[in-house]
Design a protein around this motif. Structure first.
Motif, short mmCIF file in Angstrom:
data_model
loop_
_atom_site.label_atom_id
_atom_site.label_comp_id
_atom_site.label_asym_id
_atom_site.label_seq_id
_atom_site.Cartn_x
_atom_site.Cartn_y
_atom_site.Cartn_z
N PRO A 1 -7.49 4.89 2.85
CA PRO A 1 -7.58 5.75 4.05
C PRO A 1 -7.30 7.22 3.77
CG PRO A 1 -6.31 3.76 4.51
CD PRO A 1 -6.54 3.77 3.05
N GLY A 2 -6.42 7.49 2.83
CA GLY A 2 -6.07 8.88 2.52
C GLY A 2 -6.34 9.18 1.06
N THR A 3 -6.08 10.43 0.69
CA THR A 3 -6.27 10.88 -0.68
C THR A 3 -4.92 10.97 -1.38
OG1 THR A 3 -8.17 12.20 0.00
CG2 THR A 3 -7.18 12.74 -2.13
N PRO A 4 -4.78 10.39 -2.55
CA PRO A 4 -3.50 10.49 -3.27
C PRO A 4 -3.10 11.94 -3.52
CG PRO A 4 -4.90 8.81 -4.26
CD PRO A 4 -5.74 9.53 -3.25
N MET B 1 -3.80 1.39 -3.26
CA MET B 1 -3.18 0.35 -4.04
C MET B 1 -3.80 0.41 -5.45
SD MET B 1 -4.94 -3.10 -2.51
CE MET B 1 -4.12 -4.09 -3.73
N PRO B 2 -3.11 -0.06 -6.45
CA PRO B 2 -1.81 -0.73 -6.37
C PRO B 2 -0.68 0.26 -6.10
CG PRO B 2 -2.46 -0.44 -8.65
CD PRO B 2 -3.63 0.02 -7.83
N ALA B 3 0.37 -0.29 -5.54
CA ALA B 3 1.57 0.50 -5.24
C ALA B 3 2.78 -0.35 -5.59
CB ALA B 3 1.60 0.91 -3.78
N VAL B 4 3.91 0.32 -5.69
CA VAL B 4 5.13 -0.38 -6.09
C VAL B 4 6.27 0.06 -5.19
CG1 VAL B 4 5.82 1.37 -7.79
CG2 VAL B 4 6.58 -0.99 -8.08
N GLU B 5 7.16 -0.86 -4.90
CA GLU B 5 8.37 -0.52 -4.14
C GLU B 5 9.32 0.25 -5.04
OE1 GLU B 5 8.95 -0.90 -1.06
OE2 GLU B 5 7.56 -2.44 -0.34
N ALA B 6 9.73 1.42 -4.59
CA ALA B 6 10.65 2.25 -5.37
C ALA B 6 11.27 3.27 -4.41
CB ALA B 6 9.93 2.95 -6.51
N THR B 7 12.34 3.90 -4.85
CA THR B 7 13.03 4.93 -4.06
C THR B 7 13.22 6.17 -4.91
OG1 THR B 7 14.19 3.27 -2.73
CG2 THR B 7 15.10 5.50 -2.73
N VAL B 8 12.82 7.31 -4.37
CA VAL B 8 13.02 8.60 -5.04
C VAL B 8 14.21 9.28 -4.36
CG1 VAL B 8 11.96 10.77 -5.74
CG2 VAL B 8 10.54 8.72 -5.45
N ARG B 9 15.07 9.91 -5.17
CA ARG B 9 16.31 10.48 -4.64
C ARG B 9 16.42 11.97 -4.96
NH1 ARG B 9 19.41 5.97 -3.32
NH2 ARG B 9 18.57 4.05 -4.24
N PHE C 1 0.84 -1.17 0.00
CA PHE C 1 0.00 0.00 0.00
C PHE C 1 0.89 1.24 0.00
CE2 PHE C 1 -2.30 -3.40 2.11
CZ PHE C 1 -3.51 -3.39 1.43
N CYS C 2 0.41 2.31 -0.64
CA CYS C 2 1.17 3.56 -0.71
C CYS C 2 1.47 4.08 0.68
CB CYS C 2 0.37 4.59 -1.50
SG CYS C 2 1.18 6.20 -1.63
N ARG C 3 2.69 4.49 0.91
CA ARG C 3 3.11 4.97 2.22
C ARG C 3 2.44 6.29 2.59
NH1 ARG C 3 9.07 6.79 2.92
NH2 ARG C 3 8.08 7.87 4.67
N PHE C 4 1.93 7.03 1.63
CA PHE C 4 1.33 8.33 1.91
C PHE C 4 -0.20 8.25 2.06
CE2 PHE C 4 5.30 9.78 -0.21
CZ PHE C 4 5.81 10.51 0.85
N CYS C 5 -0.87 7.59 1.14
CA CYS C 5 -2.33 7.60 1.16
C CYS C 5 -2.94 6.24 1.43
CB CYS C 5 -2.87 8.15 -0.16
SG CYS C 5 -2.55 7.07 -1.59
N GLY C 6 -2.13 5.18 1.43
CA GLY C 6 -2.64 3.85 1.67
C GLY C 6 -3.31 3.21 0.48
N PRO D 1 -1.75 1.48 -12.78
CA PRO D 1 -3.05 2.11 -13.03
C PRO D 1 -3.35 3.15 -11.95
CG PRO D 1 -3.33 -0.07 -12.09
CD PRO D 1 -1.86 0.09 -12.34
N ALA D 2 -4.44 3.87 -12.14
CA ALA D 2 -4.83 4.89 -11.15
C ALA D 2 -5.12 4.23 -9.80
CB ALA D 2 -6.06 5.64 -11.64
N PRO D 3 -4.87 4.94 -8.70
CA PRO D 3 -5.16 4.37 -7.37
C PRO D 3 -6.62 3.97 -7.23
CG PRO D 3 -3.85 6.37 -7.18
CD PRO D 3 -4.27 6.28 -8.61
N VAL D 4 -6.86 2.84 -6.58
CA VAL D 4 -8.22 2.35 -6.36
C VAL D 4 -8.90 3.22 -5.31
CG1 VAL D 4 -9.59 0.38 -5.57
CG2 VAL D 4 -7.55 0.00 -6.99
N PRO D 5 -10.15 3.68 -5.54
CA PRO D 5 -10.85 4.51 -4.54
C PRO D 5 -11.08 3.73 -3.25
CG PRO D 5 -11.93 4.63 -6.69
CD PRO D 5 -10.92 3.53 -6.79
#
Length: 236
Positions: free
Chosen positions: A125-128, A44-52, A37-42, A118-122
């Motif tokens: 818990p939070g808003t993207p 899905m789908p979400a992917v493991e990645a790192t932003v630098r 699940f997305c670390r910010f809005c919860g 794809p777009a986040p599923v409605p």
């Protein structure tokens, strides 16, 4: 009087083999996927990645990283924000001039991974996050002028350096005969004093005796660098 008693309800069936528990420990259906699940809005789908990101401070630097998981929208917003900051904060150091482009290339790989989602599923818990404007529409993109200006200054300096002068180039002496300060200039410029009619890899003016049209010899010996330019005066 007898009261009818309802038959006992059927016992819950066991989840299919291999099914994982759903939220709250409830049995999951065969199509349930628990994350990430997305670390910010919860979402899905979400992917493991790192932003630098990168910040250069002349002799110091900072390496920034923010790991996921990210949904498509929150990840895109994060990539754009951290890359935009690096566009104007990441150039101020010699090593940073090399590290910052590498940082941006790594963010490009992350962005390519995010855009496949794809777009986040409605119903999360939070808003993207709003993704914000693309990088090319942000004022920070002007930070790309910093490395271009540095490269331009280096190229300009090399073009003026007599060490790289070739036969046919013109030079200007802004110093004196005993203490010359020679630079390469355009032959059509009013500053052009001499034309290079010979060049030797030795630091002695006697080499110019082999060049009939040479009037002046300019020689340099500095460390491992030594050369002589044979010059002919230009008539204005």
């Amino acid at each position: 009087m007898s009261v009818p008693v309802p038959p006992p309800s059927a016992a819950p069936s066991a989840p299919p083999a291999g099914a994982e528990p759903g939220p709250g420990g409830a049995p999951a259906g065969p199509g349930f996927h628990p994350g990430p699940f997305c670390r910010f809005c919860g979402s899905m789908p979400a992917v493991e990645a790192t932003v630098r990101g990168h910040q250069g401070f002349l002799v110091m630097m900072r390496f920034l990283r923010l790991p996921g998981p990210f949904c498509r929208d929150c990840g895109t917003a994060t990539v754009r924000r951290m890359t935009a900051n690096s566009l104007w904060q990441g150039w101020w150091g010699i090593a940073s001039m090399v590290i910052n482009p590498v940082t941006m290339l790594m963010n490009l790989v992350t962005w390519l991974k995010l855009r496949k989602l794809p777009a986040p599923v409605p119903g999360a818990p939070g808003t993207p996050m709003p993704t914000g404007r693309p990088l090319y529409l942000r004022p920070q993109v002007l930070g790309l002028l910093v490395p271009l200006a540095v490269v331009g200054a280096i190229v300009y300096g090399v073009q003026q350096d007599p060490e790289y002068a070739a036969v046919g180039d013109c030079v200007h002496n802004s110093g004196t005969t005993s203490s010359p300060d020679v630079s390469v200039v355009d032959c059509g410029s009013s500053d052009a004093d001499f034309r290079v009619v010979g060049r030797f890899s030795t630091s002695t003016t006697s080499a110019c005796k082999a060049v009939p049209e040479a009037e002046v010899g300019y020689w340099v010996e500095k460390g491992s660098t030594s050369y002589t330019l044979c010059l002919a005066r230009l008539a204005h």
